[in-house]
Write a protein that holds these residues in place. Structure first.
Motif, mmCIF file in Angstrom:
data_model
loop_
_atom_site.group_PDB
_atom_site.id
_atom_site.type_symbol
_atom_site.label_atom_id
_atom_site.label_comp_id
_atom_site.label_asym_id
_atom_site.label_seq_id
_atom_site.Cartn_x
_atom_site.Cartn_y
_atom_site.Cartn_z
ATOM 1 N N GLN A 83 -1.590 -1.184 4.361
ATOM 2 C CA GLN A 83 -2.450 -0.598 5.392
ATOM 3 C C GLN A 83 -1.803 0.680 5.896
ATOM 4 O OE1 GLN A 83 -2.868 -2.837 9.103
ATOM 5 N NE2 GLN A 83 -5.040 -2.313 9.137
ATOM 6 N N ASP A 84 -2.570 1.781 5.932
ATOM 7 C CA ASP A 84 -1.982 3.046 6.375
ATOM 8 C C ASP A 84 -2.062 3.198 7.888
ATOM 9 O OD1 ASP A 84 -4.556 3.858 7.016
ATOM 10 O OD2 ASP A 84 -4.723 5.351 5.403
ATOM 11 N N ALA A 85 -1.596 4.334 8.395
ATOM 12 C CA ALA A 85 -1.504 4.548 9.840
ATOM 13 C C ALA A 85 -2.861 4.546 10.530
ATOM 14 C CB ALA A 85 -0.789 5.873 10.118
ATOM 15 N N SER A 86 -3.926 4.869 9.778
ATOM 16 C CA SER A 86 -5.270 4.898 10.367
ATOM 17 C C SER A 86 -5.952 3.536 10.317
ATOM 18 C CB SER A 86 -6.135 5.927 9.627
ATOM 19 O OG SER A 86 -6.401 5.497 8.303
ATOM 20 N N GLY A 87 -5.283 2.539 9.698
ATOM 21 C CA GLY A 87 -5.849 1.207 9.605
ATOM 22 C C GLY A 87 -6.566 0.932 8.296
ATOM 23 N N GLN A 88 -6.632 1.913 7.404
ATOM 24 C CA GLN A 88 -7.313 1.739 6.124
ATOM 25 C C GLN A 88 -6.469 0.860 5.201
ATOM 26 O OE1 GLN A 88 -8.161 5.370 3.941
ATOM 27 N NE2 GLN A 88 -10.072 4.488 3.174
ATOM 28 N N VAL A 89 -7.116 -0.098 4.561
ATOM 29 C CA VAL A 89 -6.435 -1.031 3.677
ATOM 30 C C VAL A 89 -6.736 -0.664 2.224
ATOM 31 C CG1 VAL A 89 -6.261 -3.449 2.942
ATOM 32 C CG2 VAL A 89 -6.471 -2.883 5.370
ATOM 33 N N GLY A 90 -5.730 -0.732 1.383
ATOM 34 C CA GLY A 90 -5.915 -0.417 -0.025
ATOM 35 C C GLY A 90 -4.726 -0.875 -0.835
ATOM 36 N N TYR A 91 -4.612 -0.345 -2.044
ATOM 37 C CA TYR A 91 -3.577 -0.774 -2.965
ATOM 38 C C TYR A 91 -2.786 0.425 -3.488
ATOM 39 C CZ TYR A 91 -6.112 -5.160 -2.843
ATOM 40 O OH TYR A 91 -6.719 -6.310 -2.413
ATOM 41 N N VAL A 92 -1.496 0.187 -3.719
ATOM 42 C CA VAL A 92 -0.615 1.241 -4.206
ATOM 43 C C VAL A 92 0.329 0.657 -5.257
ATOM 44 C CG1 VAL A 92 1.115 0.831 -2.407
ATOM 45 C CG2 VAL A 92 0.977 3.080 -3.479
ATOM 46 N N SER A 93 0.700 1.474 -6.222
ATOM 47 C CA SER A 93 1.628 1.033 -7.264
ATOM 48 C C SER A 93 2.951 0.589 -6.639
ATOM 49 C CB SER A 93 1.884 2.183 -8.238
ATOM 50 O OG SER A 93 2.973 1.885 -9.096
ATOM 51 N N SER A 94 3.561 -0.440 -7.227
ATOM 52 C CA SER A 94 4.842 -0.935 -6.716
ATOM 53 C C SER A 94 6.030 -0.282 -7.414
ATOM 54 C CB SER A 94 4.924 -2.459 -6.890
ATOM 55 O OG SER A 94 4.843 -2.807 -8.269
#
Length: 338
Positions: free
Chosen positions: A73-84
């Protein structure tokens, strides 16, 4: 009476358990972005890219989806996926990295690289975060501190005051100081690293200086791209590069081994680009790295960022991200001018 006694006992038991549970709960782990990477709607490279996460961003880890993806979850509250993958992200345990340090005498002012040796080419361990306390164990030279973090890991960090602030005294060296560095830098690896930092620091002093195509090489009131790069090297090292980007490209090719893959560049390398033809990658498929005309140059800062100037509208000298933008598609080659 028995009911009241049971109720009081239960209340006391809950009061005893709750604080312990609260103390045991770990703060959420955070994911720190090391290099620009896609922020996606699903854990798959075929999913939609919502935006590119920039180097230096911190996100809250929601779950380790699998061996390849984090749900964040980013600073704006948006949830998503990122490479590990470690080349893109750094996983920081829940609050352990910001704890107190025995002998703490410095605090991190802004996210900065924590390296295994006092050089920009030294192996990167992680980013020290804003607010972390560290113990500066020695000042290696004008550019590097030897430090220890809260977990006891030792490494090196830039002495630049925009990254670290001393809150106490630095221990005096136990051995006699080395002789003063001569004004003319030697060819050693660390001295090249110092030269790189000097050039970048000189360039950063001109942030916001207006752009002017064909700017005068005799003053610093305005810059075009090659004038700016030339001035940074002149101010920092007394090196006078060729006056235009094509000449600088030839100079770099004569001085070092160049690469056509911008992700393999080192901090301080010069980047050379072709003319702008739009924002789509397909507009640049016919480019020839060493045959297409060079029309732009900038200084690579590492972590997918470039220090450059290219138009009045952009605000003059500035720092830009490369990945997924026309800069990436226009890139021809790059290398060291040192």
């Amino acid at each position: 009476m028995r009911r009241i006694t049971l109720l009081l006992s239960g209340t006391l038991l809950m009061a005893a358990i709750a604080p312990a549970g609260m103390a045991a709960a770990a703060e959420p782990q955070s994911v720190h972005i090391v290099a620009s990477v896609s922020f996606r709607t699903a854990p798959s490279t075929s999913s939609t890219v919502m935006r590119y996460l920039k180097s230096g961003e911190s996100l809250t880890l929601l779950e380790k989806t699998n061996s390849y993806w984090y749900k964040v979850q980013d600073a704006s509250g948006q949830v998503g996926y990122v490479s590990s993958q470690a080349k893109y992200v750094n996983l920081i345990g829940g609050g352990s990295s910001t704890g107190a340090v025995d002998g703490s005498n410095a605090v991190i002012v802004s996210g900065v690289s924590f390296r295994k040796s006092p050089s920009t080419s030294g192996a990167f361990m992680r980013y020290l975060k804003k607010g972390e306390q560290v113990a500066v164990t020695s000042k290696v030279n004008s550019y590097w501190y030897a430090v220890k973090d809260a977990s006891g890991v030792s490494g090196y960090v830039s002495t630049n005051s925009k990254y670290i602030k001393l809150t106490g005294s630095v221990p005096a060296p136990s051995t006699p100081s080395a002789p003063a560095t001569p004004s003319a830098p030697s060819a050693g690896g660390d001295s090249v690293s110092a030269q790189v930092e000097a050039v970048i620091a000189a360039g950063m002093k001109y942030l916001g200086t207006p752009y002017e195509y064909g700017s005068s090489r005799s003053n610093t009131a305005t810059f075009d791209c090659s004038d700016f790069v030339r001035q940074a090297f002149k101010d920092a090292l007394g090196i006078t590069l060729p006056a235009d980007s094509r000449g600088q490209g030839e100079y770099v090719r004569s001085k070092s081994q160049v690469t056509t893959d911008w992700t393999k560049l080192k901090r301080g390398d010069l980047m050379f680009f072709m003319s702008y033809k739009g924002t789509s990658a397909s507009n640049y498929t016919s480019k020839s790295p060493f045959g297409t005309r060079i029309t732009h140059v900038g200084i690579y800062l590492g972590n997918g960022q470039i220090l450059q100037t290219y138009s009045n509208e952009s605000g003059g000298v500035r720092v830009d991200s490369i990945a997924g933008k026309h800069w990436e598609y226009r890139f021809l080659y790059g290398g060291s001018a040192l």
